[in-house]
Scaffold this motif. Structure first.
Motif: not given
Length: 694
Positions: A182-191
């Protein structure tokens, strides 16, 4: 000419089925094809993610936050700087096109297995394409399912549009392997929550700002904050959006274009999970093993079609009036952001393809609330034809899994192939049976409520107008005798009706997101539309509309919400004097207490209104009372969990009385009992569900 056209109805205009080519061509060749997206805005040469992360850590705001936190906590700057590096590492995306290609391949294969079609309004998308080059674009889609997460990327990849960077919750981080894809598909993760953590706020603000300006990608944010378990629009969350719009306010960039996107599903993948969560069962933690188990089960099911539609670009500069020479103060800016976020939700509603089964579910719950277990297909289609008329007046339409087939053929497809766990269609006698029995009635009714909500929240003006204008002797006589002319069922709002309508619209403002201050226009539009339907019978339709039954259904559609809010007010009034016990009540725990109260008070009638047990509904009622001043926010000592204290018990008592009056009235009308109004007993101090005394 199709039957649909003959009846004067046109199905949703989303006619481009992007899944159809995948059924006749090689998925691998499609996913690995030469791919060049249309031009997209970037200030200078787009930066890679490592450069952006370095800029974030070196930015003035983050350096300042590091020093402040170090001073507050009595630590070295280097120690806090290391924490900042860990945060940006945890947060940032790592976009690679090969990951999108891989997901495109997987989604194509899954899509063909689970869905009939994925309809996209390509014509509207083509109109919007030129805007991507002029200014940064922020995608703000609806959020009904996990499928939403990569669906938009799949659409953009199909049409060679710039692929979005996607704001995702930290929940996905527990999914080994999947999280990195997912990260490599463009996802950035937020708390989910970071409150007053000034370091985290500084990092997320800088990261989002620099990604938008220099990243070379649109950004996708779910403005509702989380998936809607109820199927309705959720009140918007504006924290991250505010940070983005500050870029225009501070003139770092001349403008940002907001693009509302509406996505809907014939059947929701998480329908059973949502039912359990709304009843209070904990949400299962996301895991790779859980995903694989779910996919094995999902592969044996049919889920109908998906519908994707687009609103129009909203210029931040123009909407907020930021093109003036004078700075906008914080208060005006914050109000403008809130107003814009509501406008985005309204755009979602105006462009949604309404799932057709939502009409079936609404009728099913109406019949179940009257103790019935089935309905003829002819009667069902009469209701659905009426709903279609009301939606058409609002510029909306149902989504048709098979656009070239008639309305009733599409309904039969959903009954026999997609929603077979909730309904059974007996072709011999043309009856639709509701699969609700003692073993599964709670979950089944909650699932039906999930689908019904997807129609009801769009028909609230008609539901409320039907309800508040119904209290008159003439209609009681009509209901008692069973004889009524069409003119007798017309809606004629007076000043009292308008006041009641406005009161309930504001009371349910968290439940049914809408524009405030237009209640008069809403009720008059609803009355005009309804009267047109009643007085001008459509002879072209194969299914005649029974206005009395339709009006009954519209009123009963709101009953679960009235009961839930009444139950919450009743529970509050049973508490000890708030001046003697000022201890805050935890919102989540109080919702479960309200569920217990309703089960006790409704007894066997609870089986007719299980939708009232929704914890989401209880939470919305609490927020509504907080907004109106009946309750006040407070933190629960020790845990720090969100809570409240009672602030104005008179307001709560008034709310309970108003809701009780109409609950009593609905029972009165639908039980066809002719009872004068002055014989209805309602003791505002009673804790029982209001009843009609015969």
């Amino acid at each position: 000419m199709s039957q649909t056209q003959e009846n004067g109805f046109s199905p949703t205009p989303l006619l481009d089925d992007i899944l159809a080519p995948r059924k006749v061509t090689n998925d691998f060749r499609w996913a690995s094809r030469s791919w060049t997206p249309s031009p997209y805005f970037s200030r200078g040469k787009p930066r890679d993610i490592k450069e952006i992360c370095q800029q974030v850590l070196q930015s003035e705001a983050v350096v300042k936050a590091v020093k402040e936190v170090a001073k507050m906590e009595g630590k070295e700057d280097a120690e806090v700087q290391k924490r900042a590096q860990d945060i940006i590492h945890e947060m940032s995306h790592n976009f690679h096109l090969y990951a999108v290609r891989w997901f495109g391949l997987v989604l194509s294969k899954l899509g063909k297995k689970l869905y009939t079609s994925i309809f996209v309004n390509k014509e509207k998308l083509d109109e919007l394409r030129s805007g991507f080059e002029r200014y940064p674009v922020i995608f703000l889609p609806t959020h009904r399912s996990y499928v939403d997460f990569l669906l938009l990327s799949y659409v953009c990849f199909t049409y060679s549009l710039p692929l979005p960077i996607i704001a995702a919750g930290m929940d996905f981080m527990n999914m080994t392997g999947v999280a990195e894809l997912l990260r490599k598909s463009g996802a950035f993760f937020i708390r989910r929550r970071f409150g007053n953590d000034i370091l985290y706020w500084a990092i997320i603000t800088e990261y989002v700002s620099k990604t938008i300006i220099q990243g070379g990608h649109p950004m996708e944010i779910f403005i509702e904050g989380t998936r809607s378990r109820t199927g309705k629009s959720l009140p918007p969350k504006t924290g991250l959006l505010t940070s983005i719009l500050e870029l225009v306010r501070t003139r770092e960039i001349p403008d940002i274009l907001i693009l509302p996107i509406s996505m809907s599903y014939d059947r929701t993948l998480e329908e059973t999970l949502y039912a359990h969560e709304l009843l209070g069962q904990p949400k299962p933690k996301e895991s790779t093993n859980g995903l694989l188990r779910a996919l094995r089960w999902l592969g044996s099911q049919q889920y109908g079609s998906i519908y994707v539609n687009f609103g129009s670009f909203i210029s931040v500069n123009q909407y907020l009036g930021l093109d003036t020479l004078y700075p906008i103060d914080d208060r005006i800016f914050s109000k403008g952001v809130r107003d814009m976020s509501i406008q985005v939700i309204i755009s979602h509603q105006e462009n949604i393809a309404v799932p057709l089964f939502s009409a079936v579910a609404t009728v099913a719950l109406t019949e179940i609330s009257q103790g019935k277990k089935s309905i003829t297909l002819q009667q069902l289609m009469s209701y659905i034809t009426g709903f279609q008329k009301l939606l058409t007046a609002r510029g909306l339409s149902f989504g048709y899994p098979y656009p070239n087939e008639s309305l009733d053929k599409n309904v039969q497809y959903l009954l026999t192939s997609v929603h077979i766990s909730l309904v059974t269609f007996a072709e011999v006698d043309q009856r639709v049976w509701f699969n609700v029995d003692e073993d599964n009635e709670v979950i089944a009714c909650m699932q039906l409520q999930h689908y019904s909500n997807q129609l009801v929240y769009l028909l609230v003006p008609f539901c409320l107008a039907s309800l508040v204008t119904s209290w008159n002797r003439r209609e009681m006589e009509i209901s008692s005798s069973g004889a009524a002319s069409f003119e007798d069922l017309a809606i004629s709002p007076n000043q009292d009706h308008i006041q009641q309508y406005t009161y309930f619209r504001q009371l349910f403002s968290e439940e049914f997101v809408c524009q405030r201050g237009v209640e008069l226009m809403e009720i008059m539009f609803a009355a005009e539309t309804w009267n047109s339907l009643v007085l001008r019978r459509d002879t072209n339709s194969n299914f005649s509309i029974d206005p009395r039954n339709l009006r009954c259904c519209l009123k009963r559609a709101l009953a679960p919400f009235f009961i839930a809010y009444w139950g919450l007010a009743s529970t509050l009034m049973q508490l000890p004097d708030p001046s003697l016990t000022p201890e805050p009540l935890e919102i989540k725990a109080f919702g479960k207490l309200c569920q217990t109260t309703l089960r006790d008070k409704l007894g066997r009638q609870m089986s007719q209104y299980y939708g009232a047990l929704s914890l989401d509904c209880m939470n919305n009622a609490v927020m509504s009372l907080i907004n109106s001043g009946g309750l006040a926010r407070a933190k629960v000592p020790g845990s720090g969990a969100p809570g409240f204290v009672v602030h104005d018990m008179n307001q709560i008592s008034t709310m309970r009385t108003q809701l009780g009056k109409y609950l009593c009235f609905v029972d009165l009308i639908l039980n066809t009992s002719e009872i004068p109004r002055n014989e209805i007993e309602m003791d505002s101090d009673s804790t029982e569900i209001p009843r009609v005394s015969c």
